[in-house]
Design a protein around this motif. Structure first.
Motif, PDB file in Angstrom:
ATOM      1  N   ARG A 104       0.851  -1.193   0.000  1.00  0.00           N
ATOM      2  CA  ARG A 104       0.000   0.000   0.000  1.00  0.00           C
ATOM      3  C   ARG A 104       0.887   1.243   0.000  1.00  0.00           C
ATOM      4  O   ARG A 104       1.927   1.280   0.631  1.00  0.00           O
ATOM      5  CB  ARG A 104      -0.877   0.036   1.252  1.00  0.00           C
ATOM      6  CG  ARG A 104      -2.041  -0.916   1.257  1.00  0.00           C
ATOM      7  CD  ARG A 104      -2.796  -0.775   2.568  1.00  0.00           C
ATOM      8  NE  ARG A 104      -3.193   0.615   2.813  1.00  0.00           N
ATOM      9  CZ  ARG A 104      -3.394   1.137   4.022  1.00  0.00           C
ATOM     10  NH1 ARG A 104      -3.211   0.381   5.101  1.00  0.00           N
ATOM     11  NH2 ARG A 104      -3.768   2.393   4.150  1.00  0.00           N
ATOM     12  N   LEU A 105       0.415   2.247  -0.707  1.00  0.00           N
ATOM     13  CA  LEU A 105       1.113   3.533  -0.732  1.00  0.00           C
ATOM     14  C   LEU A 105       0.156   4.595  -0.192  1.00  0.00           C
ATOM     15  O   LEU A 105      -0.647   5.150  -0.947  1.00  0.00           O
ATOM     16  CB  LEU A 105       1.549   3.878  -2.151  1.00  0.00           C
ATOM     17  CG  LEU A 105       2.639   2.985  -2.751  1.00  0.00           C
ATOM     18  CD1 LEU A 105       2.821   3.278  -4.222  1.00  0.00           C
ATOM     19  CD2 LEU A 105       3.953   3.165  -2.001  1.00  0.00           C
ATOM     20  N   PRO A 106       0.187   4.846   1.118  1.00  0.00           N
ATOM     21  CA  PRO A 106      -0.786   5.775   1.706  1.00  0.00           C
ATOM     22  C   PRO A 106      -0.829   7.132   1.028  1.00  0.00           C
ATOM     23  O   PRO A 106      -1.899   7.709   0.882  1.00  0.00           O
ATOM     24  CB  PRO A 106      -0.307   5.885   3.163  1.00  0.00           C
ATOM     25  CG  PRO A 106       0.363   4.577   3.435  1.00  0.00           C
ATOM     26  CD  PRO A 106       1.042   4.221   2.153  1.00  0.00           C
ATOM     27  N   MET A 107       0.336   7.648   0.568  1.00  0.00           N
ATOM     28  CA  MET A 107       0.321   8.956  -0.079  1.00  0.00           C
ATOM     29  C   MET A 107      -0.451   8.900  -1.391  1.00  0.00           C
ATOM     30  O   MET A 107      -1.165   9.844  -1.745  1.00  0.00           O
ATOM     31  CB  MET A 107       1.753   9.445  -0.309  1.00  0.00           C
ATOM     32  CG  MET A 107       1.819  10.873  -0.827  1.00  0.00           C
ATOM     33  SD  MET A 107       1.018  12.066   0.289  1.00  0.00           S
ATOM     34  CE  MET A 107       1.037  13.537  -0.708  1.00  0.00           C
ATOM     35  N   THR A 114      -4.765   5.171  -6.952  1.00  0.00           N
ATOM     36  CA  THR A 114      -4.047   3.927  -6.693  1.00  0.00           C
ATOM     37  C   THR A 114      -4.208   2.897  -7.798  1.00  0.00           C
ATOM     38  O   THR A 114      -3.452   1.933  -7.859  1.00  0.00           O
ATOM     39  CB  THR A 114      -4.516   3.291  -5.369  1.00  0.00           C
ATOM     40  OG1 THR A 114      -5.938   3.091  -5.444  1.00  0.00           O
ATOM     41  CG2 THR A 114      -4.188   4.182  -4.198  1.00  0.00           C
ATOM     42  N   TYR A 217       7.306  11.530   2.731  1.00  0.00           N
ATOM     43  CA  TYR A 217       6.065  11.897   3.424  1.00  0.00           C
ATOM     44  C   TYR A 217       5.840  11.023   4.658  1.00  0.00           C
ATOM     45  O   TYR A 217       5.887   9.785   4.575  1.00  0.00           O
ATOM     46  CB  TYR A 217       4.872  11.788   2.470  1.00  0.00           C
ATOM     47  CG  TYR A 217       4.901  12.828   1.380  1.00  0.00           C
ATOM     48  CD1 TYR A 217       4.709  14.178   1.679  1.00  0.00           C
ATOM     49  CD2 TYR A 217       5.174  12.479   0.063  1.00  0.00           C
ATOM     50  CE1 TYR A 217       4.774  15.140   0.688  1.00  0.00           C
ATOM     51  CE2 TYR A 217       5.232  13.444  -0.937  1.00  0.00           C
ATOM     52  CZ  TYR A 217       5.029  14.769  -0.611  1.00  0.00           C
ATOM     53  OH  TYR A 217       5.099  15.729  -1.586  1.00  0.00           O
ATOM     54  N   ASN A 220       3.385   8.007   4.690  1.00  0.00           N
ATOM     55  CA  ASN A 220       3.794   6.672   4.248  1.00  0.00           C
ATOM     56  C   ASN A 220       4.343   5.840   5.401  1.00  0.00           C
ATOM     57  O   ASN A 220       4.369   4.612   5.320  1.00  0.00           O
ATOM     58  CB  ASN A 220       4.837   6.776   3.133  1.00  0.00           C
ATOM     59  CG  ASN A 220       4.211   7.133   1.795  1.00  0.00           C
ATOM     60  OD1 ASN A 220       3.043   6.850   1.562  1.00  0.00           O
ATOM     61  ND2 ASN A 220       4.974   7.768   0.923  1.00  0.00           N
ATOM     62  N   LYS A 221       4.780   6.507   6.477  1.00  0.00           N
ATOM     63  CA  LYS A 221       5.222   5.791   7.674  1.00  0.00           C
ATOM     64  C   LYS A 221       4.076   5.612   8.660  1.00  0.00           C
ATOM     65  O   LYS A 221       3.982   4.591   9.348  1.00  0.00           O
ATOM     66  CB  LYS A 221       6.357   6.562   8.361  1.00  0.00           C
ATOM     67  CG  LYS A 221       7.669   6.571   7.612  1.00  0.00           C
ATOM     68  CD  LYS A 221       8.730   7.251   8.471  1.00  0.00           C
ATOM     69  CE  LYS A 221      10.072   7.247   7.780  1.00  0.00           C
ATOM     70  NZ  LYS A 221      11.125   7.829   8.638  1.00  0.00           N
ATOM     71  N   PRO A 223       0.262   5.688   8.320  1.00  0.00           N
ATOM     72  CA  PRO A 223      -0.898   5.782   7.435  1.00  0.00           C
ATOM     73  C   PRO A 223      -2.122   6.441   8.060  1.00  0.00           C
ATOM     74  O   PRO A 223      -2.950   7.002   7.344  1.00  0.00           O
ATOM     75  CB  PRO A 223      -1.183   4.309   7.081  1.00  0.00           C
ATOM     76  CG  PRO A 223       0.144   3.624   7.240  1.00  0.00           C
ATOM     77  CD  PRO A 223       0.799   4.323   8.395  1.00  0.00           C
ATOM     78  N   LYS A 226      -3.535  10.025   7.092  1.00  0.00           N
ATOM     79  CA  LYS A 226      -4.393  10.388   5.955  1.00  0.00           C
ATOM     80  C   LYS A 226      -5.810  10.725   6.411  1.00  0.00           C
ATOM     81  O   LYS A 226      -6.572  11.354   5.663  1.00  0.00           O
ATOM     82  CB  LYS A 226      -4.421   9.263   4.918  1.00  0.00           C
ATOM     83  CG  LYS A 226      -5.101   7.985   5.360  1.00  0.00           C
ATOM     84  CD  LYS A 226      -5.020   6.945   4.249  1.00  0.00           C
ATOM     85  CE  LYS A 226      -5.747   5.669   4.662  1.00  0.00           C
ATOM     86  NZ  LYS A 226      -5.718   4.644   3.601  1.00  0.00           N
ATOM     87  N   THR A 392       7.027  -5.430   3.436  1.00  0.00           N
ATOM     88  CA  THR A 392       7.533  -4.629   2.330  1.00  0.00           C
ATOM     89  C   THR A 392       8.967  -5.065   2.036  1.00  0.00           C
ATOM     90  O   THR A 392       9.766  -5.262   2.955  1.00  0.00           O
ATOM     91  CB  THR A 392       7.508  -3.133   2.691  1.00  0.00           C
ATOM     92  OG1 THR A 392       6.153  -2.733   2.897  1.00  0.00           O
ATOM     93  CG2 THR A 392       8.124  -2.287   1.592  1.00  0.00           C
TER      94      THR A 392
END
Length: 521
Positions: A104-107, A114, A217, A220-221, A223, A226, A392
């Motif tokens: 997953r890429l929260p940004m 996505t 960002y 991304n660490k 989540p 957001k 990851t």
């Protein structure tokens, strides 16, 4: 026929389930995770991990931990870092069925895009369909078609622009590579200078690279950020996301709509979009494939632009800093091509030293230093280490290509690593094949196009121009220190001054005859 399940069957199935769960707990309890930094409660290593130059941090961490495979954790999210090409091959290629998805890429979730770019799609049907559409057009057997276009853009855009306004060399490189990518992908006409789509693409894909990069960002660490209201301090990433969403949507839609209009008007030259739409026009799933073609096109455009530009700018920087290597490469080009014509693709196999130089460019400054992260879809064991499901995986290309055991004095730019007595060395890790373009099923499918473009651009520049330092007010050469962008997926060199001047004895006007007045390609 009806199958009945008896009590013995149920007991047996329960027994198997208990064995399975017990084995999983046993692995977690008995098998160690790869070496790691000591973490803090709850947050793990989150505050120890940098937001910039992540690839260098993990290379230094390897020295501290004494291991080329490492483990870090942030808020319960495990990450495995690989600094060795053999380990990366063992896991990401030989076990690719379990290591080919994306985390997953929260940004990107904040941006809201996505499902567009297949480089970040999970290992699912959308990814397979977009990849299939790509391969059907950009197969290696069709490479001469892209080589012809690359040659035209180098001769009609890059070389004339460098001759007329060499001080703008960075813009010229971006406009040429971006224009070539637009032409290959969409077949739409491109301005030789100041094309608005190329400018938009540069901004949009820089935003995408920053969103994908491992650091940059905090969301991304962490989540959960957001969900924080955008009016709170420290949530500037949400304003950035809104701006990036507009740019990325435009770069997906606008060139595609322009290409469709040209196709409808019967004025469209062959391109990825036109050929792919023609290929699927009679398919019962045409609307679905139309979406795949549009999304894949934006990826082709973006990947071709940013990665090839980064490699080309790294080449120019290296030639500036290492003039003796530049002269040696120029001598080879002159010997093979002559001084009264320009290089083409027929000369490629006769220029081993230039090939060695380009290998060293990709090694010295890897285009994507940390690659694009993978994620495990099952738990695994490697070299006695437990690798959790959902971890990851970062394949640190920079550390692999700067491994002192493989490449002594790795910070030095030395093409002789790859060539001996005029013959390319085969028993050394090749950046054109390994690490630079990813691993396994997620390897960059357009690497052959990027390498061809890099070759013809480099050979043509060496043939026509000298790259030298700018002089200061005392007529002393300004020494340039190689520095690279810190906050993006791609490691593009930061702006640097240099002079690009016609080589002595070269008839530039004659060599570029017929190309100087071209404004639209």
């Amino acid at each position: 026929m009806m199958v009945t399940i008896g009590l013995k069957d149920i007991i047996f199935l329960c027994f198997c389930a208990i064995i399975h769960l017990t084995y999983r707990r046993y692995k977690r309890r008995v098998l160690p995770l790869p070496p790691s930094l000591p973490g803090w409660p709850i947050v793990g290593n989150a505050f120890q991990l940098p937001l910039t130059y992540v690839h260098i941090f993990y290379q230094d961490l390897e020295r501290k931990l004494g291991s080329k495979i490492m483990y870090v954790e942030s808020l319960g999210q495990p990450t495995i870092v690989i600094n060795d090409a053999r380990i990366a091959s063992d896991l990401l290629e030989k076990r690719s069925a379990f290591y080919s998805s994306r985390p997953r890429l929260p940004m990107f979730e904040v941006i809201g895009l996505t499902r567009i770019f297949f480089v970040i799609l999970p290992h699912d049907d959308d990814w397979r369909n977009q990849r299939r559409v790509f391969h059907q057009y950009f197969s290696k057997k069709d490479l001469p078609r892209e080589e012809e276009k690359a040659l035209a853009f180098i001769r009609k855009a890059l070389l004339p622009n460098l001759y007329q306004t060499p001080e703008n060399f960075r813009d010229h490189a971006r406009e040429c590579i971006g224009g070539l990518a637009l032409s290959i992908t969409y077949g739409i006409p491109v301005n030789r200078n100041n094309d608005p789509l190329i400018k938009l693409a540069a901004e949009a894909f820089l935003a995408a690279g920053m969103a994908i990069a491992p650091g940059v960002y905090w969301v991304n660490k962490f989540p959960f950020l957001k969900h924080v209201p955008g009016w709170l301090p420290g949530t500037q990433f949400k304003q950035f996301a809104r701006h990036a969403r507009v740019q990325l949507n435009r770069i997906v839609e606008e060139p595609y709509q322009m290409a469709q209009k040209d196709i409808k008007d019967s004025t469209a030259p062959e391109s990825f979009v036109s050929a792919s739409l023609e290929n699927y026009k009679n398919s019962p799933d045409f609307e679905l494939f139309q979406s795949h073609i549009k999304n894949a096109a934006s990826q082709v455009f973006g990947a071709a632009s940013e990665t090839t530009l980064t490699a080309l700018m790294s080449f120019i920087l290296a030639m500036l800093i290492y003039p003796e290597i530049q002269r040696k490469a120029q001598e080879e080009v002159d010997l093979v091509v002559g001084t009264d014509r320009l290089p083409d693709f027929s000369h490629r196999s006769q220029l081993p030293y230039l090939t060695a130089v380009l290998k060293e460019v990709l090694r010295w400054n890897p285009v994507l230093p940390t690659g694009v992260a993978h994620v495990t879809t099952v738990e695994d064991v490697y070299a006695g280490y437990y690798i959790p499901k959902g971890a990851t995986i970062i394949a640190n290309a920079y550390a692999m290509l700067h491994d002192e055991e493989v490449f002594p004095n790795p910070k030095e730019f030395d093409p002789d690593r790859f060539i001996k007595d005029g013959v390319l060395v085969e028993d050394i890790l090749d950046p054109m094949v390994t690490a630079t373009f990813g691993f396994g099923r997620r390897v960059c499918p357009g690497a052959h196009v990027a390498l061809a473009t890099l070759y013809i651009a480099a050979a043509s520049i060496l043939s026509m121009f000298d790259i030298s330092p700018v002089l200061d007010e005392n007529n002393n050469p300004i020494k340039v220190k190689p520095e690279f962008i810190a906050a993006s997926l791609a490691s593009e060199p930061l702006p640097f001054p240099c002079k690009i001047t016609p080589r002595h004895g070269k008839d530039i006007d004659g060599l570029l005859a017929g190309n100087m007045g071209v404004e639209i390609l």
